[in-house]
Design a protein around this motif. Structure first.
Motif, short mmCIF file in Angstrom:
data_model
loop_
_atom_site.label_atom_id
_atom_site.label_comp_id
_atom_site.label_asym_id
_atom_site.label_seq_id
_atom_site.Cartn_x
_atom_site.Cartn_y
_atom_site.Cartn_z
N HIS A 70 19.64 4.51 19.49
CA HIS A 70 20.23 3.73 18.34
C HIS A 70 20.43 4.86 17.36
O HIS A 70 19.17 5.81 17.10
CB HIS A 70 19.46 2.91 17.86
N ALA A 71 21.60 4.92 16.60
CA ALA A 71 21.63 6.12 15.65
C ALA A 71 20.63 6.30 14.58
O ALA A 71 20.04 7.37 14.11
CB ALA A 71 23.03 5.93 14.81
N THR A 72 20.06 5.06 13.99
CA THR A 72 18.74 5.23 13.04
C THR A 72 17.65 4.91 13.50
O THR A 72 16.51 5.48 12.84
CB THR A 72 19.29 4.59 11.90
N THR A 121 29.51 -2.18 15.03
CA THR A 121 29.29 -1.01 15.25
C THR A 121 28.89 -0.73 16.74
O THR A 121 28.76 0.81 16.73
CB THR A 121 28.09 -0.64 14.30
#
Length: 479
Positions: free
Chosen positions: A255-257, A369
Motif C-alpha cells: 500500500h502507498a501509505t 484508488t
C-alpha cells in the motif's frame, strides 16, 4: 596462510536474513499469516514445535504464500552488498529461515552465489550455522554479517564480523571488537503514536454521547464511569490495531501509505507489538473491574468483533461495513452501560445508519484508488471496481436514512422529557445531511483521504456545524 586471500575481496561474505538483510522475522510473520489463513491451525503449532523448530518453520512455509519483493530490506546494508557483488566478491545467504523463504529472497535479489537455510530436519542457527560455514570455507575463511545473540558463535569463527541493527548481545560484541556496524532505523515517539493509532481514539469519544444527550455529563457519577469507558475502549482498540497490523503485513507493504506503518517497515518487531497489545488488554480488563458487569460484556464483544474483523470479516462483501457500523454503535452502548443510562432505540438506529454511510465512504475511496482490473477484488477486500457505483448509492441512502431517523426522533414524545423547546432541534437534520453529504461529494471528487470519522473530528467546517448543533441542543433545553 595466504594473507592476500584473507584480506581481499575474494573472501566470501556470508549474510544472515532475519533482522540483518531484512527488518523482519519471517518465523513470526509466517505464524500470523498462517493463522490469518486458517485460525484453527493455532492448535497445530505446539504439535509441530514439539518435533523441533525446523519442523515448525517447514510446516508454516509450506502453507502460506510468500512474496520476497515486498520485504523491508535494510537499504543501506543492501547497497553495501550490491557494491561488494559488483566488485566481484562472492556473497552467500546463510539463514535459519525456512528454505522456501531463503530461495525466494535469493531469486529476487540476484546477488547471492548460493544459499543455505533451515531444512525440515535442521534449524540452521547459531553453532549449526557456524559449523556449516567452517565446513565450506574453513575457520577464518569468510566474513559474516549478522544481528543478534544467535550470530555470535558465527562471528567467532569468521575472519571479520559485520554487525547490522544489533540486539544487546550483538551490540556488546561489536563494542568489544570494533567490528563494522550498520545502524537500525530507531523508533521515535511518533513511531509509538502510529503503532497505537492514537488519532483513532477520537472515535471513542462516542462513549460520552449517551451522557451528553441525557444531560448528565456534568454529573460525576456519570462522567467518571464514562471516562473509564473511554480509556478502556482506547486501550482495547489500540491492542487490536496492533494485531491487525501484524496480520496485514503483506497487504500493508503493498500500500502507498500503509507501508510506512512501524510493523510493515520493520521499525518495531512483532514480539514487541504482542507484548504491548497484551498490556493494553490488561488495562482494559482492569478498568472493567470498576465498571458495571454489563460494560465488560460490551467491551468483550467489541474485542471479539474487532478480532473477527481483522481475521476474516474485512474480506466479506457488505458484512464488513455492517460490522464497522456495529463497532461504532458498540461504543455508544458501552457508554450507556458504563454510566448506567437507559438505552435509546432512536440513538442506536441513528448510529447504525450514520456510521454505515461513513463505512461505505471508506470502501468507496478504496475502490476509487485501486489499480486492479474489472472483476478482480481489491487487496484484502470483498469488492471489485464495478461495485463502486452501488457502494456510493448505498452510502448516500444510509445518510438520508440516518437523517430520517433523527427527524422522527425530534417529532417523537421521547424528546419532550429532554428539551423544553424541541423545535430548536430541527436544524440538526440538515446539519447531519450537510456533514455526511459533503464527505460523499469530497469522495466523488477524489479529495477524501482520511478516515471519515477522523475527518469530521478534524475538519474545521464540520467542527463549526457540530458546534452549532450543540448550541441548538443547549438552547432547546433552556429556552
Amino acid at each position: 596462510m595466504n594473507v592476500r586471500v584473507q584480506t581481499s575481496k575474494d573472501l566470501p561474505l556470508a549474510v544472515d536474513l532475519d533482522g540483518t538483510l531484512i527488518a523482519a522475522d519471517l518465523l513470526w510473520e509466517g505464524i500470523f499469516q498462517l493463522l490469518k489463513k486458517n485460525p484453527l491451525l493455532l492448535f497445530m503449532l505446539p504439535v509441530w514445535l514439539m518435533e523441533g523448530k525446523a519442523r515448525l518453520k517447514a510446516e508454516i512455509a509450506s502453507r502460506i504464500d510468500f512474496d520476497a519483493s515486498i520485504l523491508p530490506y535494510r537499504q543501506e546494508f543492501l547497497d553495501f552488498l550490491n557494491a561488494e557483488k559488483a566488485s566481484g566478491r562472492e556473497i552467500v545467504l546463510v539463514t535459519a529461515a525456512a528454505e522456501p523463504f531463503a530461495s525466494a529472497v535469493a531469486a529476487h535479489l540476484g546477488i547471492f552465489t548460493t544459499f543455505h537455510a533451515s531444512s525440515r530436519d535442521t534449524n540452521l542457527a547459531a553453532h549449526r550455522k557456524a559449523a556449516l560455514l567452517v565446513e565450506h570455507f574453513g575457520e577464518g575463511g569468510f566474513d559474516y554479517a549478522g544481528n543478534d545473540r544467535a550470530d555470535i558463535p558465527v562471528f567467532d569463527v569468521a575472519r571479520a564480523a559485520i554487525v547490522v541493527a544489533p540486539d544487546q548481545a550483538a551490540h556488546r560484541y561489536q563494542q568489544s571488537t570494533s567490528a563494522r556496524r550498520f545502524e537500525r532505523q530507531k523508533p521515535t515517539v511518533k513511531t509509538y503514536i502510529k503503532m497505537l493509532r492514537m488519532h483513532q481514539w477520537l472515535k471513542n469519544v462516542l462513549v460520552f454521547t449517551p451522557a451528553v444527550l441525557a444531560h448528565e455529563i456534568g454529573n460525576p457519577d456519570v462522567l467518571l464511569p464514562s471516562l473509564g469507558a473511554f480509556v478502556a475502549f482506547c486501550a482495547a482498540a489500540s491492542a487490536i490495531y496492533i494485531i491487525n497490523d501484524i496480520l496485514d503485513l503483506p497487504l500493508d507493504r503493498q500500500h502507498a501509505t500503509k507501508r510506512n506503518r512501524p510493523f510493515a517497515n520493520g521499525t518495531l518487531s512483532i514480539p514487541f507489538g504482542l507484548s504491548v497489545s497484551a498490556g493494553l488488554i490488561a488495562i482494559a480488563v482492569a478498568l472493567c473491574i470498576f465498571l458495571p458487569p454489563t460494560f465488560a460484556l460490551v467491551i468483550g464483544l467489541y474485542v471479539l468483533a474487532t478480532t473477527a474483523y481483522s481475521l476474516a470479516v474485512k474480506r466479506m462483501l457488505l458484512i464488513d461495513v455492517l460490522c464497522l457500523a456495529g463497532l461504532y454503535t458498540l461504543r455508544i452502548i458501552g457508554g450507556k452501560t458504563a454510566a448506567d443510562l437507559p438505552l435509546s432505540f432512536w440513538l442506536i438506529a441513528f448510529s447504525m445508519f450514520f456510521f454505515l454511510s461513513l463505512a461505505l465512504v471508506k470502501r468507496y475511496v478504496e475502490l476509487q484508488t485501486s489499480k486492479v482490473s474489472e472483476r478482480d477484488r481489491i487487496a484484502g477486500r470483498g469488492y471489485r471496481p464495478e461495485d463502486m457505483a452501488i457502494v456510493g448509492q448505498a452510502g448516500i441512502s444510509s445518510a438520508f436514512t440516518a437523517a430520517l431517523v433523527l427527524s422522527l426522533y425530534i417529532q417523537s414524545q421521547e424528546i419532550v422529557g429532554y428539551y423544553s423547546s424541541p423545535w430548536l432541534i430541527w436544524p440538526l437534520v440538515p446539519i447531519v445531511l450537510y456533514i455526511v453529504i459533503r464527505i460523499w461529494i469530497l469522495a466523488y471528487r477524489r479529495e477524501m483521504h482520511d478516515d471519515p470519522v477522523v475527518f469530521i473530528a478534524t475538519d474545521w467546517r464540520s467542527q463549526i456545524f457540530v458546534a452549532f448543533g450543540a448550541l441548538l441542543m443547549i438552547a432547546g433545553n433552556f429556552i
